[in-house]
Every structure is written in structure tokens, then in C-alpha cells.
Design an enzyme around this catalytic site. Structure first.
Site, PDB file in Angstrom:
ATOM      1  N   LYS A 140     -15.881  23.389 -19.477  1.00 12.62           N
ATOM      2  CA  LYS A 140     -16.612  23.562 -20.742  1.00 12.62           C
ATOM      3  C   LYS A 140     -15.869  24.443 -21.749  1.00 12.62           C
ATOM      4  CE  LYS A 140     -21.300  22.655 -19.166  1.00 12.62           C
ATOM      5  NZ  LYS A 140     -22.703  22.960 -19.405  1.00 12.62           N
ATOM      6  N   GLN A 146     -30.930  17.663 -23.292  1.00 13.24           N
ATOM      7  CA  GLN A 146     -29.527  17.718 -23.714  1.00 13.24           C
ATOM      8  C   GLN A 146     -28.920  16.333 -23.529  1.00 13.24           C
ATOM      9  OE1 GLN A 146     -26.498  17.549 -21.881  1.00 13.24           O
ATOM     10  NE2 GLN A 146     -27.529  17.180 -19.943  1.00 13.24           N
ATOM     11  N   HIS A 196       0.833  -1.206   0.000  1.00 13.68           N
ATOM     12  CA  HIS A 196       0.000   0.000   0.000  1.00 13.68           C
ATOM     13  C   HIS A 196       0.862   1.249   0.000  1.00 13.68           C
ATOM     14  CE1 HIS A 196      -2.544  -3.195   1.622  1.00 13.68           C
ATOM     15  NE2 HIS A 196      -3.591  -2.494   1.223  1.00 13.68           N
ATOM     16  N   ALA A 211     -24.840  29.471 -20.086  1.00 13.81           N
ATOM     17  CA  ALA A 211     -26.196  29.081 -20.502  1.00 13.81           C
ATOM     18  C   ALA A 211     -26.868  30.213 -21.279  1.00 13.81           C
ATOM     19  CB  ALA A 211     -27.026  28.693 -19.286  1.00 13.81           C
ATOM     20  N   ASP A 238     -26.437  21.702 -24.802  1.00 13.40           N
ATOM     21  CA  ASP A 238     -27.236  22.492 -23.859  1.00 13.40           C
ATOM     22  C   ASP A 238     -28.275  23.331 -24.607  1.00 13.40           C
ATOM     23  OD1 ASP A 238     -26.217  21.688 -21.425  1.00 13.40           O
ATOM     24  OD2 ASP A 238     -24.591  23.148 -21.433  1.00 13.40           O
ATOM     25  N   LYS A 265      -1.288  -7.742  -4.703  1.00 14.36           N
ATOM     26  CA  LYS A 265      -2.197  -6.603  -4.518  1.00 14.36           C
ATOM     27  C   LYS A 265      -1.368  -5.334  -4.418  1.00 14.36           C
ATOM     28  CE  LYS A 265      -5.381  -4.233  -1.427  1.00 14.36           C
ATOM     29  NZ  LYS A 265      -6.007  -4.135  -0.092  1.00 14.36           N
TER      30      LYS A 265
END
Length: 530
Positions: A315, A504, A143, A390, A352, A170
């Protein structure tokens, strides 16, 4: 690392084209008493886990012979016994000899697996040499709670684990970036021995869900969100029901939503249910992405990030990683939907505006019974409140349909900038209340006024709404905003923000799959969960 060329052919597939052994789902038991663990075991079986991990270091008063006998023999599922010491992230602080004695006892009493740490594995495996029962396997684990090393370093670690005589390796590392998972995927695919490869933390979540794609031996799923045994661990229920863990195969296509934050998004719920309903071999994940460019460079295979939804704050930034951008998305300057073509290139869209304009057009048709063909928005006076992302989407969308656009914003400069681009008029939010050159206008609110928690606010006084025949509010929390309630009272047709959200999504689904979206299913799920 650069880009990792993941291909399905890398995977060791049997003649049937399916991994010879599907990835197991293991639920850790974190109870502090034997009785609690027995209850948890039954729950794990009900949920659909394949095995349970008995974490002995969680037990308050542990009596090895008595407790192990009960836990192993009464478990309704195969057992993996772990006794994690503090020096490897566990809770056991006692004598090392006693700890290893308990693990050997678990083996004798019929545990299917035990997990022993790399640090002590060589000596431990020597001590049980020749005494291992059939069907018993030793997992040797390492780990790293700080980071995810280079692929070379992880490869060396697997070799060290293999040299201890481990049956299963592991490796658990920590994700500082979502691209860290790529190195664990690469190692998992190419490992010579069965391997459990996990990247801990929220940025590593995809490593746990996609274990079956890359041939991981098992993945861990918690019983409850509050009872995780390692950072970023999903619940077993989410793995099975939300991500369709059992349906993920080496050739499963991977889609997802890129954002930061992103965990709140309901998109995986919609898309995974849709994929499952039509039998599409695909999964849709939450991608917590810090650096969009690095993400697309690293995950460049056609079946990985085959398509992405894109949300705040990426975006605008994502635009520069695209090979092709839909003309309207380019004008809007923001994208929310990315599709990877078979040649690996990325094409971006903005769905959108399509979602919102579609819903508004349907509302107007309902009102006027306009014949299909011409847009009912053509020639309409269309007032947009807000000039952000928007606002831009709606202004461009309406202008494209032939509406006369008016942009109103708190700061006049931003309104003016957008209005000029769409050949419209600009004003401040204060002025818009007294603006009614004609009756039957259309209003679209894209500001956050009226959004939770300030649900008693509205961006437009009620008396001004009588000049509008239709009012749309992009806010969907709450669904029924004060603006929409008052618009309804003045006799306008109203269109909910949830409509933009749902539609959308239809459009994204179509872009991803080339198929029409299962609209009823999307609506039912939205009603139920959003």
C-alpha cells in the site's frame, strides 16, 4: 524484458472477432486405478471440462491393452493420454520402449491426443508417420521446473518442438516472479502452431486463467485442490465459476488485487460476480507480486492491469509507481486502489477511508436523523485507536468531515505524529479509558486487539464505552468483536468492520468501471463467503 506491448490486434482473430477456437479446459486424472479414473472422468464432465488427461504414470498396476481400451472407450469426454517419465517430472520409471508402445496403442484405440516429451518426440513422431488417424493430434511438451527462460530461448524451444512434427506445442516453465508470465503470453500470441503455454507455481497462476486471452490451445484445471498434476494448478471449478474462464476473450480487460500473500483475498469472488452480472467483458485475478514497480513496467498495456486493488505489503510502496495520486490518499501515505487511464497513466486512490467514514456517517444519521447535506461527523469528538494504515485513513477521513480528532496509540510518539497532521490531540491507549470531556463521542478501533484468535480481548474497557454514541471496529474476523458486543450493551450504535470492507469495494468498483456497484450482490456474496 521491459514492458511488453500486448495489444489485442496481435491475436489471430477470425472475421467474427472471436478466436477461431476457444481455449479448451482439460482436467488431469490422477487416480491410481482404472475404476478411480472412470469416476474422475464422470466428475470432470459434470464440472464442465472439455477433455480429460489420462495420466498413465499414476496407475499402480497398468495393463496397457486392457486398461487403455476401457479408459478411452468409456470416457464421456475426449481423451489426452500422457505417460510421464521421471526424467520429465512424472512417475514412470520403466523401459522407454514400453512407454512409447503404450502411447502408440492409445492412438490406435482412439485417444484424441497424446503428449510426448520433446526429448524423444522426433523419433516418436517418425514412428507413427502416415499412421495417424483423422482428428488425432500429438502434443510435444517441454517442462522447465527451475525458471522461465528469456523470450528468445522460449521462441527457440517452440521452433525445436515444431521441427519434430508436433501438431501442438506445450511449454511449461516455472515462475520465480509474476512478470515471467509475460514472456509466455508473448510467445503464445505469436506462435505459428497451436500452443499450450503454462507458467507453473503460485506466481504463474494468471498464465493458466488468461490462456483464452492470449490464444492458448488449452489450460489445465484439477478436479480437487488436493489432486493437482503440476504446481500452481487451479481447480476446474475455480476456473469456471470464480474466474469465468468461458467468458475470457482476447479483448477482455484484466483487473486484480496486488499483494503478498494474496491467495486468501475474496476480492476476485466479488468483482468477477459483479462483472458477470452486468455483462462487463472483464476478469479480476489474484496478483502475487514481489516487486510492484517491475509488475507495472512489465504489464503496461491498457487492457492488462486496467485497475488494481492493492493490499499488504504494497500500500505504501506502490505510491512511487503512480502518475497521479488522489490528495487524501497522498496525505494518508497509502493507496489501495489503482486505475489505469486510457493513456496508460496510473492514478491511485484510497477507498479504505471512504468505506469506513461512509458507514459511520450512516450510523450517526440513523441515531440523530440528521438531514442530508452536512456531515453528521462535523463537530463530533472522534477517537481513533491505533495509528497504523487504517488509523491514518480514519483520522484523515474524519478530520476532512469536520470532526475533532483524538489519536490514541500504544506508543505516544506515533499518536502524536498523526494527531499533528490532522490538527488533533494525542494520547496513549492507557490514557484513553479515562478520557471523556463530553458525552456522545465516536470511537473507531483500528488496532488488532480482539481479532482472531484472541477474540476475548478488547481495546477499551466496557465502563468507558458509555460515553460514546457510536463505536466502529475495523476488525472483521470475527465480525462481532467483544468491543462491539459490549458497546451494544451500553446502548451505542455499532458499525461492523465488514461495512468498511464492503463499501471500500463499492468505491473501487466505481473507480474501475465508472458504474455504480451492484451493492446487493456484493452484500449477499460477503454474507455467504466472508
Amino acid at each position: 524484458m521491459g514492458s511488453l506491448p500486448f495489444t489485442t490486434s496481435d491475436l489471430q482473430t477470425s472475421t467474427s472477432g472471436v478466436l477461431s477456437s476457444p481455449t479448451l479446459l482439460c482436467t488431469p486424472l490422477m487416480g491410481t486405478t482404472v475404476d478411480q479414473m472412470l469416476i474422475e472422468m464422470r466428475k470432470a464432465k459434470e464440472i464442465g471440462a472439455d477433455l480429460v488427461e489420462i495420466r498413465l504414470d499414476c496407475l499402480r498396476n497398468f495393463n496397457p491393452l486392457q486398461d487403455l481400451d476401457i479408459l478411452i472407450k468409456q470416457s464421456p469426454l475426449p481423451t489426452l493420454v500422457t505417460y510421464r517419465p521421471v526424467w520429465e517430472g512424472g512417475q514412470y520409471e520403466g523401459d522407454e520402449g514400453k512407454r512409447q508402445d503404450a502411447l502408440r496403442l492409445a492412438m490406435q484405440l482412439g485417444a484424441h491426443y497424446i503428449d510426448v516429451e520433446l526429448e524423444v518426440a522426433y523419433d516418436f513422431n517418425n514412428s507413427i508417420h502416415g499412421k495417424k488417424p483423422d482428428n488425432f493430434k500429438v502434443i510435444v511438451s517441454s517442462h522447465n521446473f527451475h525458471n522461465t527462460p528469456s523470450a528468445e530461448a522460449i521462441g527457440n524451444l517452440v521452433a525445436r518442438i515444431q521441427a519434430t512434427g508436433a501438431d501442438i506445442a506445450k511449454i511449461a516453465t516455472t515462475a520465480l516472479d509474476i512478470t515471467d508470465c509475460a514472456r509466455i503470453f508473448q510467445i503464445t500470441v505469436h506462435s505459428q502452431i497451436p500452443i499450450i503455454g503454462i507458467v507453473m507455481g503460485e506466481r504463474g497462476l494468471i498464465s493458466r486463467i488468461l490462456s483464452p486471452k492470449f490464444g492458448g490451445y488449452l489450460s489445465y484445471g484439477a478436479l480437487e485442490a488436493g489432486a493437482i498434476s503440476a504446481p500452481g494448478q487451479p481447480t476446474a471449478k475455480d476456473l469456471l465459476d470464480l474466474y469465468n474462464f468461458r467468458l475470457i476473450r482476447p479483448d477482455t480487460k484484466v483487473y486484480g488485487i496486488i499483494g503478498k500473500p494474496v491467495g486468501h483475498s475474496k476480492s476476485p469472488l466479488l468483482f468477477n460476480a459483479a462483472f458477470k452480472s452486468v455483462g462487463l467483458n472483464a476478469v479480476y485475478l489474484h496478483f502475487l507480486v514481489d516487486d510492484v514497480e517491475k509488475f507495472f513496467k512489465t504489464y503496461s498495456a491498457v487492457d492488462f492491469a486496467s485497475g488494481c486493488s492493492c493490499t499488504i505489503p504494497h500500500k505504501e510502496v506502490a505510491l512511487k509507481c503512480m502518475d497521479e495520486i488522489d490528495p487524501i490518499a497522498k496525505k494518508i501515505g497509502a493507496i489501495n486502489n489503482i486505475v489505469r487511464r486510457p493513456d496508460g497513466t496510473l492514478t491511485a486512490f484510497n477507498t479504505d477511508y471512504i468505506g469506513a467514514i461512509d458507514a459511520i456517517e450512516d450510523g450517526l444519521r440513523e441515531l440523530n436523523g440528521v438531514s442530508p447535506g452536512a456531515s453528521p461527523l462535523a463537530g463530533k469528538l472522534f477517537v481513533v485507536l491505533g495509528a497504523g494504515g487504517a488509523g491514518k485513513s480514519l483520522a484523515y477521513g474524519a478530520a476532512q468531515k469536520g470532526a475533532r480528532v483524538v489519536v490514541a496509540n500504544r506508543t505516544f510518539e506515533r499518536a502524536k505524529e498523526l494527531a499533528e497532521k490532522v490538527g488533533g490531540q494525542a494520547m496513549t491507549l492507557a490514557e484513553v479509558e479515562n478520557f471523556h470531556p463530553e458525552e456522545g463521542m465516536v470511537l473507531a478501533n483500528t488496532t488488532s486487539v480482539g481479532m482472531k484468535p484472541k477474540i476475548d480481548e478488547t481495546p477499551m474497557a466496557k465502563h468507558a464505552l458509555k460515553h460514546y454514541c457510536l463505536v466502529f471496529d475495523a476488525i472483521y474476523t470475527p465480525k462481532d468483536t467483544r468491543l462491539l458486543r459490549e458497546a451494544r450493551e451500553t446502548g451505542a450504535v455499532i458499525v461492523y468492520g465488514t461495512e468498511m470492507l464492503i463499501r471500500q469495494g463499492f468505491e473501487q468498483y466505481k473507480n474501475f468501471t465508472g458504474l455504480p456497484a451492484p451493492e446487493e450482490l456484493f452484500r449477499t456474496l460477503m454474507e455467504k463467503h466472508a
